[in-house]
Design a protein around this motif. Structure first.
Motif, PDB file in Angstrom:
ATOM      1  N   SER A 133       0.815  -1.478  -0.037  1.00  0.00           N
ATOM      2  CA  SER A 133      -0.017  -0.066   0.091  1.00  0.00           C
ATOM      3  C   SER A 133       0.926   1.174   0.032  1.00  0.00           C
ATOM      4  O   SER A 133       1.927   1.161   0.629  1.00  0.00           O
ATOM      5  N   GLU A 135       0.454   5.430   0.657  1.00  0.00           N
ATOM      6  CA  GLU A 135      -0.362   6.369   1.243  1.00  0.00           C
ATOM      7  C   GLU A 135       0.080   7.833   0.856  1.00  0.00           C
ATOM      8  O   GLU A 135       1.172   8.324   1.185  1.00  0.00           O
ATOM      9  N   ARG A 189      -5.112   6.310  -0.327  1.00  0.00           N
ATOM     10  CA  ARG A 189      -4.316   5.065  -0.310  1.00  0.00           C
ATOM     11  C   ARG A 189      -4.688   4.350  -1.452  1.00  0.00           C
ATOM     12  O   ARG A 189      -5.549   3.845  -1.875  1.00  0.00           O
TER      13      ARG A 189
END
Length: 622
Positions: A133, A135, A189
């Protein structure tokens, strides 16, 4: 574009599915859990968090003037000969080049680094501990041209839209995107499955960000001439469909003082005019209706710059060094057509192209013969495979042509006669071995069907250049022809793979990602309309080598994997390499300034140059 110190790539030969899980361990030099102002493939950033501007710009460049030019490059669904839509990010229609200048992205690429991106809409990015991920922290001042805030909701909407309906240049990089979430108005995100290459983010971070409100009210997947709501340095101004378009600099552009933008976007107006005939475009340049062009016709470069404005010193010819990025100019042989599935047929077609004769008679001695899918870079395979390359290739030996394991395949030099008997004799022999026997003037199969090959072109220049190639193909029994079509039909037929042979030129990033390569060479893109996999390559072995590129943890292992891939592609003969130039052959009216040092990894003249009032006055263009 070094040896491979790691031996764990041997495991790649086991299965492509296992290889697909490797890339998430890459990017190891980038820390997790820490907000970064920039990203690069292997963690090397030239510019510190407090940098003021890129080194290759002139921060004191004056602003103003009109830059009317013929774009030398373009992407997505764009066309330089006509346009019928202003949506550049869908597979449908023909859009004008440089629409992307109307949009900002999360991060912007530095053109003096091979793979670095720095904050634009986002002032930073944080990578999760599992590296799945990313962000992004969005700047609160980011705005669309109508003054509305650009939020994480817009960004999340954009990535979901591109994944579902975007041009393959966009959607394929998002194959493994699991979700795009607006954590709050200023936090986006992006979460991936783990099957992605972590370097995918270098591509994704440069995608244009769209307005959710605009595309909720205006269907994204329709061809439309409704100027989109952008957020970049320029917006659509006046235009006439298919003829010309102007982009106007946004006076109150929210990001004009950001470090990634300072010294750029200096022209008040950028204008592009569309010509379906090269001669008409050159005549417009001679008259000063076009102010900058790159010359791709050798005859014109060598003989036609004798018009009054040039002899008076008002027009300048200048060769700028080309970028140090891998490039490919080649002819795709469409293996979706049954007659081209045998590599011997593709090799025979290649042998009919007499580059040496073409270079002398059409190119005035310019251009060099291309041999590689990654020409002008360290990724070009040379000689015998290194031990490190063999570590990648040996597990795939039964899935690759034997030539992969010898000297890197090259296109032979002819005797320059235009009808090299030795090369044509070899071509005829290859066709016979592939089951095409000569019957009268043509080679036929066991059912009596002719071996036919049609070259699709959209410019009369290529009719002239390829006619001798066609004649040689006919000499060995191929029923070869050329079909000249209009620009819109050409783009449609290319996107839908409705051709036998088609020639194209592409450049890759200096640090190719798996996504960069999949769209050209991977089995998954062979049936995706609009992909760049024009030959229809569908090879598990090539897929594994592309995964090896995605798994590379340092530049040395990346280079090894790219050379192994190049070696395999050349042995398969999916593409017939043609030619390349070492420099940009640029011509312009002497009314511009530009940085003394051209960056190594890009040449966006329209963004880096500026209007010089003093020079313009001297040539009567003030």
């Amino acid at each position: 574009m070094p040896t491979l110190p790691r031996r764990d790539f041997l495991a790649l030969g086991a299965a492509a599915t296992a290889a697909a899980l490797l890339p998430v361990r890459a990017f190891a030099a980038i820390p997790t859990g820490v907000k970064m102002h920039g990203l690069s493939a292997f963690g090397d950033l030239k510019y510190k968090p407090d940098f003021a501007h890129f080194d290759y710009v002139n921060v004191d460049a004056p602003q103003g003037g009109t830059f009317n030019f013929s774009p030398p490059n373009w992407g997505y669904n764009q066309n330089t000969e006509t346009f019928n839509t202003l949506n550049s990010f869908t597979p449908k229609g023909d859009a004008p080049p440089r629409m992307a200048m109307c949009f900002d992205s999360l991060m912007a690429r530095a053109l003096d680094e091979p793979d670095a991106v720095y904050g634009l809409i986002a002032d930073g990015v944080t990578i999760s501990d599992d590296r799945k991920s990313f962000e992004f922290s969005l700047r609160p001042e980011a705005r669309f041209h109508d003054g509305t805030p650009l939020t994480a909701e817009d960004a999340a909407f954009t990535f979901k839209l591109f994944k579902e309906k975007g041009h393959p240049d966009l959607s394929l990089s998002l194959t493994h995107l699991e979700d795009a979430v607006a954590v709050d108005p200023r936090t986006l995100r992006l979460s991936f499955s783990g099957k992605h290459s972590v370097r995918t983010i270098l591509n994704v971070a440069e995608f244009p960000i769209l307005s959710k409100a605009f595309y909720s009210a205006n269907p994204f997947d329709s061809s439309q001439l409704n100027p989109p709501l952008g957020c970049g340095a320029y917006k659509v101004g006046r235009w006439s469909a298919g003829s010309w378009i102007e982009y106007e600099r946004v006076a109150d552009y929210w990001g004009k003082d950001l470090p990634v933008n300072r010294g750029q976007n200096n022209f008040e107006r950028i204008r592009i005019e569309f010509y379906q005939d090269r001669t008409a475009g050159f005549e417009a340049f001679k008259k000063g209706e076009i102010l900058y062009r790159e010359e791709f016709t050798s005859r014109v470069w060598a003989t036609a710059y004798d018009f009054p404005a040039f002899t008076a010193g008002k027009v300048v010819k200048h060769e700028f060094p080309t970028e140090t990025v891998p490039s490919m100019q080649a002819t795709a042989v469409n293996q979706r057509r049954e007659q081209f599935r045998d590599a011997r047929v593709r090799q025979a077609i290649a042998l009919c192209f007499d580059f040496e004769w073409t270079r002398r008679n059409f190119f005035y001695g310019s251009y060099e013969r291309s041999q590689s899918c990654f020409e002008k870079s360290d990724y070009r395979a040379e000689g015998m495979p290194s031990p490190e390359e063999l570590a990648l290739l040996e597990p795939l030996r039964d899935k690759l042509p034997p030539e992969t394991f010898g000297e890197a395949v090259t296109q032979p030099a002819s005797d320059g006669s235009g009808r090299d008997r030795k090369m044509l004799g070899k071509a005829a022999k290859l066709l016979a071995e592939a089951g095409w026997k000569r019957s009268g003037d043509f080679a036929v199969n066991e059912k009596g069907g002719r071996l036919s090959a049609e070259f699709l072109v959209d410019d009369d220049t290529f009719v002239k250049v390829y006619s001798p190639w066609i004649a040689n193909m006919r000499a060995v029994g191929i029923d070869a022809t050329i079909r000249l079509v209009d620009p819109a039909q050409y783009q449609l037929r290319q996107s839908s793979f409705d051709f036998d042979l088609i020639s194209v030129a592409f450049s890759f990033s200096a640090t190719p990602t798996r996504d960069d390569l999949e769209i050209f060479f991977h089995s998954s893109t062979a049936t995706v309309s609009g992909s760049r996999n024009l030959p229809g390559i569908s090879s598990p072995a090539i897929d594994v080598l592309i995964d090896a590129v995605g798994a590379a943890k340092d530049r040395e292992s990346l280079t090894v994997a790219m050379r192994a891939l190049d070696r395999a592609l050349r042995a398969r003969r999916d593409w017939i390499p043609s030619w390349f130039l070492a420099n940009h052959r640029s011509a312009y009216w002497d009314m511009f300034g530009f940085p003394e040092q051209k960056p190594d990894f890009g040449f966006p003249v329209e963004a880096l140059w500026w209007f010089d009032k003093g020079k313009a006055a001297k040539i009567g263009k003030a």
